[in-house]
Design a protein around this motif. Structure first.
Motif, PDB file in Angstrom:
ATOM      1  N   MET A 118       0.875  -1.175   0.000  1.00  0.00           N
ATOM      2  CA  MET A 118       0.000   0.000   0.000  1.00  0.00           C
ATOM      3  C   MET A 118       0.907   1.218   0.000  1.00  0.00           C
ATOM      4  O   MET A 118       1.744   1.378   0.892  1.00  0.00           O
ATOM      5  N   LEU A 119       0.760   2.059  -1.001  1.00  0.00           N
ATOM      6  CA  LEU A 119       1.677   3.186  -1.169  1.00  0.00           C
ATOM      7  C   LEU A 119       0.906   4.448  -1.541  1.00  0.00           C
ATOM      8  O   LEU A 119       0.215   4.488  -2.566  1.00  0.00           O
ATOM      9  N   TYR A 120       1.036   5.461  -0.706  1.00  0.00           N
ATOM     10  CA  TYR A 120       0.448   6.769  -0.982  1.00  0.00           C
ATOM     11  C   TYR A 120       1.528   7.699  -1.515  1.00  0.00           C
ATOM     12  O   TYR A 120       2.639   7.758  -0.980  1.00  0.00           O
ATOM     13  N   MET A 121       1.187   8.411  -2.575  1.00  0.00           N
ATOM     14  CA  MET A 121       2.094   9.423  -3.119  1.00  0.00           C
ATOM     15  C   MET A 121       1.286  10.676  -3.424  1.00  0.00           C
ATOM     16  O   MET A 121       0.180  10.601  -3.961  1.00  0.00           O
ATOM     17  N   ALA A 122       1.845  11.829  -3.070  1.00  0.00           N
ATOM     18  CA  ALA A 122       1.145  13.096  -3.261  1.00  0.00           C
ATOM     19  C   ALA A 122       1.694  13.905  -4.420  1.00  0.00           C
ATOM     20  O   ALA A 122       0.985  14.708  -5.027  1.00  0.00           O
ATOM     21  N   ASP A 123       2.962  13.722  -4.737  1.00  0.00           N
ATOM     22  CA  ASP A 123       3.689  14.586  -5.675  1.00  0.00           C
ATOM     23  C   ASP A 123       3.773  13.934  -7.050  1.00  0.00           C
ATOM     24  O   ASP A 123       4.449  12.928  -7.233  1.00  0.00           O
ATOM     25  N   GLU A 124       3.097  14.517  -8.025  1.00  0.00           N
ATOM     26  CA  GLU A 124       3.091  13.976  -9.388  1.00  0.00           C
ATOM     27  C   GLU A 124       4.487  14.000 -10.013  1.00  0.00           C
ATOM     28  O   GLU A 124       4.897  13.051 -10.683  1.00  0.00           O
ATOM     29  N   GLN A 125       5.224  15.062  -9.778  1.00  0.00           N
ATOM     30  CA  GLN A 125       6.554  15.182 -10.370  1.00  0.00           C
ATOM     31  C   GLN A 125       7.500  14.115  -9.828  1.00  0.00           C
ATOM     32  O   GLN A 125       8.222  13.464 -10.590  1.00  0.00           O
ATOM     33  N   PHE A 126       7.488  13.916  -8.506  1.00  0.00           N
ATOM     34  CA  PHE A 126       8.354  12.876  -7.943  1.00  0.00           C
ATOM     35  C   PHE A 126       7.900  11.501  -8.401  1.00  0.00           C
ATOM     36  O   PHE A 126       8.724  10.620  -8.686  1.00  0.00           O
TER      37      PHE A 126
END
Length: 280
Positions: free
Chosen positions: A167-175
């Protein structure tokens, strides 16, 4: 309650490397877990999307469960130069590439029972937990069989603890794009032809930590230590238990009955469950 978008990935190419059937199929316990995973995400967190290849989409439509993913179903295309035998989870990276952040990547065999807003609030990246650098799973760079011309970024630290990404949350589209492009570049330049675990977990789990370290991104954890998972009630991850279900018929029947009862109790409108012939 804040709506948190999630997504599943169903990539069938690894299945067809091991099976001669013309159409894709799942074990009954895998199918029920996937269904409950999607339904619980919808109930506790927000919309969920399914990213799949053509045969995966055909499968869920034939089962009559396409509506389960209320965020829709979107097709992914993993190029032939990425070996499904070596990179059996590559579909997740191509789904992540197509998905827009912020979002949560959820494994098909992971059921999230609660809202996770408090865990991801104020974070840029949040995963289940970090992992130790065990040499038999996470070897040094000299282990990898790469094509001529490929070079590991000298800015990547091999001392960064890998990330468990069930389960992985990511907020930054660029990263997100930097990480995914780095992973895809690694997979497409790999010479390996036989699955040995190390290449896949490098592409998905170790590279995430390396890319985050290079970019100065902090990776938070739902549970900072793997041992913390034992007593928690936020999620259930089948993982190794699937091997027991595969070979122990009684355990399999009991497990399926529990999932069917939970689905029927919490989601009585999902009458399609009865039509799947996996519930008694």
């Amino acid at each position: 309650m804040r709506k948190i978008e999630g997504f599943h990935t169903l990539w069938t190419a690894p299945y067809f490397k091991q099976n001669t059937e013309d159409t894709y199929s799942m074990q009954d316990y895998e199918l029920l877990t996937m269904i409950l995973s999607a339904l619980m995400w919808r109930k506790m967190n927000g919309p969920i999307t399914l990213y799949g290849d053509e045969r995966a989409i055909d499968y869920v439509e034939r089962q009559g469960i396409a509506h389960i993913w209320n965020g829709g179903i979107k097709e992914i295309d993993v190029p032939d130069r990425v070996s499904p035998r070596v990179f059996w989870a590559a579909g997740k990276l191509y789904a992540l590439k197509k998905a827009k952040m912020p979002a949560v990547m959820v494994d098909l065999d992971l059921i999230v029972w609660k809202n996770i807003e408090k865990y991801i609030e104020g974070t840029n990246i949040c995963a289940i937990h970090r992992e130790g650098i065990y040499p038999d799973v996470y070897p040094g760079r000299e282990f990898f069989n790469m094509k001529d011309g490929y070079a590991f970024d000298p800015g990547w630290s091999w001392d960064e603890p890998p990330v468990n990404t069930c389960m992985l949350y990511m907020a930054d589209e660029q990263f997100k794009n930097y990480y995914v492009d780095s992973s895809i570049n690694f997979m497409e330049n790999c010479r390996e032809t036989e699955e040995n675990l190390c290449h896949m977990v490098f592409a998905e789990q170790r590279l995430l930590a390396m890319c985050a370290g290079r970019e100065g991104k902090i990776i938070s954890s739902f549970f900072p230590e793997a041992a913390d998972i034992e007593g928690q009630d936020v999620f259930t991850h089948l993982w190794g238990y699937k091997n027991i279900l595969k070979f122990n018929f009684q355990k399999r029947v009991e497990f399926n009955d529990r999932l069917c009862e939970r689905i029927e109790r919490e989601f009585p409108e999902e009458t399609v469950i009865r039509e799947l012939n996996v519930c008694r």
